[in-house]
Design a protein around this motif. Structure first.
Motif, PDB file in Angstrom:
ATOM      1  N   GLY A 182      24.258  13.744  14.569  1.00 40.99           N
ATOM      2  CA  GLY A 182      25.139  12.610  14.314  1.00 40.99           C
ATOM      3  C   GLY A 182      24.417  11.525  13.522  1.00 40.99           C
ATOM      4  N   ARG A 183      25.045  10.367  13.452  1.00 38.64           N
ATOM      5  CA  ARG A 183      24.456   9.264  12.686  1.00 38.64           C
ATOM      6  C   ARG A 183      23.175   8.782  13.361  1.00 38.64           C
ATOM      7  NH1 ARG A 183      28.780   5.601  11.719  1.00 38.64           N
ATOM      8  NH2 ARG A 183      28.682   5.189  13.948  1.00 38.64           N
ATOM      9  N   SER A 184      22.185   8.457  12.518  1.00 37.92           N
ATOM     10  CA  SER A 184      20.923   7.932  13.024  1.00 37.92           C
ATOM     11  C   SER A 184      20.383   6.890  12.064  1.00 37.92           C
ATOM     12  CB  SER A 184      19.896   9.055  13.229  1.00 37.92           C
ATOM     13  OG  SER A 184      19.575   9.665  11.996  1.00 37.92           O
ATOM     14  N   VAL A 185      19.506   6.053  12.580  1.00 42.85           N
ATOM     15  CA  VAL A 185      18.825   5.030  11.794  1.00 42.85           C
ATOM     16  C   VAL A 185      17.330   5.315  11.858  1.00 42.85           C
ATOM     17  CG1 VAL A 185      18.294   2.577  11.599  1.00 42.85           C
ATOM     18  CG2 VAL A 185      20.602   3.304  12.226  1.00 42.85           C
ATOM     19  N   MET A 186      16.666   5.261  10.708  1.00 47.57           N
ATOM     20  CA  MET A 186      15.232   5.532  10.661  1.00 47.57           C
ATOM     21  C   MET A 186      14.486   4.314  10.137  1.00 47.57           C
ATOM     22  SD  MET A 186      13.059   8.595   8.779  1.00 47.57           S
ATOM     23  CE  MET A 186      13.360   8.017   7.109  1.00 47.57           C
ATOM     24  N   LEU A 187      13.518   3.852  10.894  1.00 50.86           N
ATOM     25  CA  LEU A 187      12.620   2.774  10.499  1.00 50.86           C
ATOM     26  C   LEU A 187      11.257   3.383  10.194  1.00 50.86           C
ATOM     27  CD1 LEU A 187      13.508   0.233  13.347  1.00 50.86           C
ATOM     28  CD2 LEU A 187      14.397   0.228  11.013  1.00 50.86           C
ATOM     29  N   SER A 188      10.673   3.030   9.061  1.00 50.60           N
ATOM     30  CA  SER A 188       9.381   3.618   8.698  1.00 50.60           C
ATOM     31  C   SER A 188       8.444   2.547   8.160  1.00 50.60           C
ATOM     32  CB  SER A 188       9.563   4.729   7.661  1.00 50.60           C
ATOM     33  OG  SER A 188      10.125   4.225   6.466  1.00 50.60           O
ATOM     34  N   LEU A 189       7.158   2.749   8.409  1.00 51.40           N
ATOM     35  CA  LEU A 189       6.114   1.866   7.893  1.00 51.40           C
ATOM     36  C   LEU A 189       4.951   2.729   7.456  1.00 51.40           C
ATOM     37  CD1 LEU A 189       4.976  -0.996   7.419  1.00 51.40           C
ATOM     38  CD2 LEU A 189       4.063  -0.912   9.761  1.00 51.40           C
ATOM     39  N   GLN A 190       4.522   2.536   6.204  1.00 53.36           N
ATOM     40  CA  GLN A 190       3.431   3.329   5.651  1.00 53.36           C
ATOM     41  C   GLN A 190       2.367   2.413   5.073  1.00 53.36           C
ATOM     42  OE1 GLN A 190       4.457   6.850   3.350  1.00 53.36           O
ATOM     43  NE2 GLN A 190       2.868   6.413   1.855  1.00 53.36           N
ATOM     44  N   MET A 191       1.093   2.787   5.312  1.00 56.23           N
ATOM     45  CA  MET A 191      -0.042   2.035   4.792  1.00 56.23           C
ATOM     46  C   MET A 191      -0.958   2.994   4.051  1.00 56.23           C
ATOM     47  SD  MET A 191      -2.828  -0.388   6.768  1.00 56.23           S
ATOM     48  CE  MET A 191      -3.344   0.918   7.878  1.00 56.23           C
TER      49      MET A 191
ATOM     50  N   LYS B 232      10.744  -1.351   0.647  1.00 54.13           N
ATOM     51  CA  LYS B 232      10.086  -2.514   0.055  1.00 54.13           C
ATOM     52  C   LYS B 232       8.584  -2.260   0.047  1.00 54.13           C
ATOM     53  CE  LYS B 232       8.963  -6.872  -0.952  1.00 54.13           C
ATOM     54  NZ  LYS B 232       9.105  -7.446  -2.310  1.00 54.13           N
ATOM     55  N   ASP B 233       7.961  -2.411  -1.138  1.00 58.82           N
ATOM     56  CA  ASP B 233       6.518  -2.259  -1.277  1.00 58.82           C
ATOM     57  C   ASP B 233       5.854  -3.633  -1.333  1.00 58.82           C
ATOM     58  OD1 ASP B 233       6.795   0.513  -1.437  1.00 58.82           O
ATOM     59  OD2 ASP B 233       7.009   0.477  -3.620  1.00 58.82           O
ATOM     60  N   PHE B 234       4.701  -3.760  -0.690  1.00 57.13           N
ATOM     61  CA  PHE B 234       3.947  -5.012  -0.728  1.00 57.13           C
ATOM     62  C   PHE B 234       2.488  -4.712  -0.393  1.00 57.13           C
ATOM     63  CE2 PHE B 234       5.750  -4.402   3.457  1.00 57.13           C
ATOM     64  CZ  PHE B 234       4.759  -4.759   4.350  1.00 57.13           C
ATOM     65  N   ARG B 235       1.630  -5.707  -0.515  1.00 56.94           N
ATOM     66  CA  ARG B 235       0.211  -5.543  -0.239  1.00 56.94           C
ATOM     67  C   ARG B 235      -0.222  -6.475   0.888  1.00 56.94           C
ATOM     68  NH1 ARG B 235      -3.208  -2.797  -3.442  1.00 56.94           N
ATOM     69  NH2 ARG B 235      -4.963  -4.087  -2.770  1.00 56.94           N
ATOM     70  N   VAL B 236      -1.128  -5.969   1.712  1.00 60.08           N
ATOM     71  CA  VAL B 236      -1.786  -6.761   2.740  1.00 60.08           C
ATOM     72  C   VAL B 236      -3.280  -6.527   2.571  1.00 60.08           C
ATOM     73  CG1 VAL B 236      -2.119  -7.150   5.200  1.00 60.08           C
ATOM     74  CG2 VAL B 236       0.165  -6.615   4.326  1.00 60.08           C
ATOM     75  N   ASP B 237      -3.985  -7.553   2.076  1.00 60.16           N
ATOM     76  CA  ASP B 237      -5.393  -7.402   1.720  1.00 60.16           C
ATOM     77  C   ASP B 237      -5.538  -6.260   0.713  1.00 60.16           C
ATOM     78  OD1 ASP B 237      -6.148  -9.528   3.315  1.00 60.16           O
ATOM     79  OD2 ASP B 237      -6.392  -8.266   5.087  1.00 60.16           O
ATOM     80  N   LYS B 238      -6.298  -5.212   1.062  1.00 60.96           N
ATOM     81  CA  LYS B 238      -6.513  -4.104   0.139  1.00 60.96           C
ATOM     82  C   LYS B 238      -5.588  -2.918   0.401  1.00 60.96           C
ATOM     83  CE  LYS B 238     -11.414  -5.135  -0.689  1.00 60.96           C
ATOM     84  NZ  LYS B 238     -12.798  -4.581  -0.661  1.00 60.96           N
ATOM     85  N   ALA B 239      -4.650  -3.094   1.294  1.00 58.28           N
ATOM     86  CA  ALA B 239      -3.762  -1.994   1.666  1.00 58.28           C
ATOM     87  C   ALA B 239      -2.414  -2.111   0.961  1.00 58.28           C
ATOM     88  CB  ALA B 239      -3.554  -1.974   3.178  1.00 58.28           C
ATOM     89  N   ASN B 240      -1.917  -0.986   0.457  1.00 58.26           N
ATOM     90  CA  ASN B 240      -0.560  -0.906  -0.065  1.00 58.26           C
ATOM     91  C   ASN B 240       0.369  -0.538   1.080  1.00 58.26           C
ATOM     92  OD1 ASN B 240      -1.220  -1.388  -2.821  1.00 58.26           O
ATOM     93  ND2 ASN B 240      -1.914   0.731  -3.008  1.00 58.26           N
ATOM     94  N   MET B 241       1.415  -1.333   1.265  1.00 56.54           N
ATOM     95  CA  MET B 241       2.326  -1.150   2.384  1.00 56.54           C
ATOM     96  C   MET B 241       3.720  -0.801   1.862  1.00 56.54           C
ATOM     97  SD  MET B 241       0.226  -1.921   4.892  1.00 56.54           S
ATOM     98  CE  MET B 241       1.328  -2.103   6.299  1.00 56.54           C
TER      99      MET B 241
END
Length: 712
Positions: free
Chosen positions: A701-710, A662-671
């Protein structure tokens, strides 16, 4: 202390640059940014992997863009390469730092038959004498695109490319100052182990002509298996300077360091008990490298014809060391049967590499009536200096034995030339070429006091043909090239058969776009080997065997469909069929061994890649899967598995991954926030181990990946 000092120096250099940028410098006027004049001739055979360049490339070629890498949730380089038809990638650590890559049925172990580049520069610690990638100084987040050319590259790129060329392209410097921060957390659902992936990029053009960029990527934590604690630092500083409107300099400096535990292979019995366990508590890998490159590029007119001069220079100094815990006087495989033997001793294999290379290249385009020419003439010199040892430490007594002490040297010279002849308004292109290699190698066994010098002189001809039969709709291609791999240092130290490995590569195919929403590629390929040398297990340890003549041939299909009835949907599929055959019987002493007509080891008949991507507004959904059919482990094509697990047929398997972002903006940052699942169905799969860790090497084996990019 050496590692800490290097890391501190590079970190301070990057920090000082970021801190010193004035406001006016970090946000230059886009309209005033200096640009080169339009380039009318390019000497790089693998031009940027754009859609148009790939469409008219005279061989099998695929590219994975930065967008596709992020959409697919590629956790590792291994995950990324599985998206490419015909490419087999398997990692022995589970954390992605030591991928083993094979193309079109070639043995993937240590990636010995595929030329791997980063921004056009060989990544191998010794590009001639040690092509096996026993250290892979690259991390996923620093990669912008992956360019995979599976044929038609031997004349330009030299040895070790029978499987083609894989070029990892780094993140480019942006026109204006920008920064990226990314954090990813991978959690194993089976063991609860956690791996973090942290990334920082900052840079841009500080004025009209100079761009600077700093990157830092670190990995810390564990894979799904026990004894897999990983620490990786990858720091890079890049510069791009437009000296004039027609000349530029690119420079880069990298420091890479890793300290990683290796879970090792398992016996079939131990694997069935718990495939996530480790029976090798002493096994680990350590390595560090400082790498630099300087590339000068000049466009000019030569006697009224447009020309380009490119001069690439690269160098690195590297140390790497594998540590293996096993009974010192027993076969390496015995640790899989009796874990108590790991307490008897520790064996280390330190290596030091010092390498320098320089490659000037001139390209000139001319037109004579109805015929266009693009001449390219280039040369390369590579110097390799390698220290290679083996030390054995008896833990019970503290006695250390120096079991191996070699010094290797290589001086390799190459000259190459080609002429692209274009007729019919550039719709027919024929490129004959020739490469000459002069390779001087020396080895000095300090323990035995013996020295051996050898020389290999080879001519590598090739020709590429491309026909735009129907512009933007139908393109036909074909190529024939001769490739080679010089004698490898490992062959000398481990013993067995040695020699220069040669192969003829043939490829023919077509690309067709019957509709604007559909692209398809169909190709046939064939490799004819002389002296195919493979690593085999003999008396419990790895030796080298010359299989003599061998043949690989097969078919490949790649489809990309973007249906018009549903905007945002993109469906891709790839299929590769490979049939291999050993063409000679071998001799064990005076006894003939009937290997003729057997399959070549580690070659799967079928490989499938599937990918579906759907984007709606700011949300993206991606599902991708890959299938690899069964393969034999040895030249004898042994089917039943032995007790150690180093022989026997390897079962086929499917792997499925998925991600939603999911893409969104926080102030001037693209998240961007992402949730991914890797090996969704917890597929139980394995491959055979590498080097001294021989047996079943369990896949993650199976894994779950959580990521956050700014992005700023």
């Amino acid at each position: 202390m050496k590692r800490a000092t290097s890391r501190l120096a590079i970190t301070l250099a990057g920090s000082a640059y970021l801190a010193s940028l004035p406001l006016a410098a970090v946000e230059p006027d886009q309209d005033n940014t200096a640009t080169l004049e339009e380039i009318t001739v390019k000497g790089d055979w693998l031009e940027p992997p754009t859609k148009d360049n790939i469409r008219t490339y005279p061989g099998g070629r695929s590219a994975i863009t930065d967008t596709e890498l992020q959409q697919a949730g590629a956790r590792t380089l291994e995950d990324a390469l599985r998206l490419v038809p015909g490419v087999r990638a398997q990692d022995e650590t589970g954390t992605g730092i030591l991928p083993n890559i094979g193309v079109r049925g070639l043995d993937p172990r240590r990636s010995t038959r595929t030329l791997v580049l980063v921004d056009g520069i060989p990544i191998a610690l010794a590009p001639y004498g040690q092509t096996g990638l026993s250290m892979f100084p690259l991390t996923m987040q620093t990669v912008d695109r992956v360019d995979v050319a599976r044929g038609g590259a031997a004349v330009r790129y030299g040895p070790n490319n029978v499987g083609g060329v894989i070029n990892f392209i780094s993140k480019p410097i942006q026109d204006k100052f920008s920064a990226t921060l990314r954090e990813a957390l991978t959690i194993s659902t089976e063991t609860g182990n956690v791996l973090t992936d942290s990334y920082l990029r900052a840079g841009g053009f500080v004025n009209d002509r100079l761009g600077l960029q700093f990157q830092a990527n670190t990995l810390m934590g564990d894979s799904s298996r026990a004894h897999s604690d990983t620490e990786v630092e990858n720091l890079a500083l890049d510069a791009h300077w437009f000296v004039t409107d027609n000349a530029s300099l690119k420079a880069g400096l990298q420091y890479y360091n890793t300290d990683t535990q290796l879970p090792g292979s398992l016996s079939p019995k131990a694997y069935e008990q718990d495939r996530f366990q480790s029976q090798r508590p002493y096994d680990k890998f350590q390595g560090d490298t400082v790498r630099g490159h300087l590339v000068y590029n000049q466009n000019f007119n030569l006697f009224g014809s447009p020309a380009e001069f490119n001069w690439t220079n690269f160098a690195h100094t590297s140390d790497r060391e594998f540590t293996v815990g096993c009974q010192l006087n027993a076969a390496a495989t015995s640790c899989n049967l009796d874990p108590s033997k790991v307490s008897d001793g520790v064996q280390t294999s330190p290596r030091t590499f010092t390498v320098y290379g320089t490659e000037p290249r001139l390209t000139v385009a001319t037109k004579t009536g109805w015929l266009d020419h693009k001449f390219t003439l280039g040369g390369r010199y590579v110097s390799e200096d390698v220290e290679q040892g083996v030390d054995r430490n008896r833990l019970s007594t503290g006695k250390i034995t120096n079991a191996q002490d070699f010094h290797f040297g290589t001086d390799a010279f190459a000259l190459y030339g080609s002429d692209t002849l274009s007729v019919w308004n550039d719709r027919l292109n024929v490129t004959p070429g020739l490469r000459a290699e002069w390779i001087d190698q020396s080895s000095y066994n300090r323990l035995a006091g013996t020295a051996v010098d050898s020389r290999s002189n080879e001519l590598l001809p090739g020709v590429d043909v491309g026909i735009k039969l129907w512009p933007d709709k139908l393109f036909l291609f074909g190529n024939v090239h001769k490739s080679l791999q010089p004698v490898q240092f490992t062959q000398i130290t481990l013993g067995g058969d040695t020699g220069v490995e040669k192969a003829w590569n043939y490829e023919a195919g077509l690309r067709v776009s019957p509709l604007s929403e559909l692209d398809a590629t169909f190709s046939y390929f064939r490799f004819d080997f002389d002296n195919q040398i493979v690593g085999v297990v003999k008396n419990g340890t790895t030796k080298f065997r010359n299989l003599g003549q061998a043949q690989h041939q097969g078919y490949e299909t790649e489809l990309d469909w973007r249906p018009s009835f549903l905007a945002g949907l993109d469906l891709k599929a790839g299929y590769t069929y490979v049939d291999t055959q050993q063409l000679n019987n071998l001799f064990s002493g005076t006894t003939q061994v009937a290997f003729k007509n057997n399959e070549v080891p580690f070659s799967s008949h079928h490989q499938i890649s599937l990918q579906g991507n759907y984007r709606i507004n700011t949300v993206n959904f991606n599902v991708n899967g890959s299938y690899l059919s069964s393969a034999f482990t040895d030249a004898a094509n042994t089917v039943p598995e032995n007790a150690v697990g180093d022989k026997g047929k390897i079962p086929g398997y499917w792997l499925w991954n998925a991600q939603i972002t999911k893409d969104f903006r926080v102030d001037k940052a693209n998240m961007r926030v992402g949730l991914a699942g890797n090996n969704l169905f917890n597929q139980d799969y394995y491959f055979r181990g590498v080097d001294t860790s021989l047996g079943r090497m369990a896949g993650p084996g199976r894994s779950v990946m959580l990521s956050l990019q700014m992005d700023l």
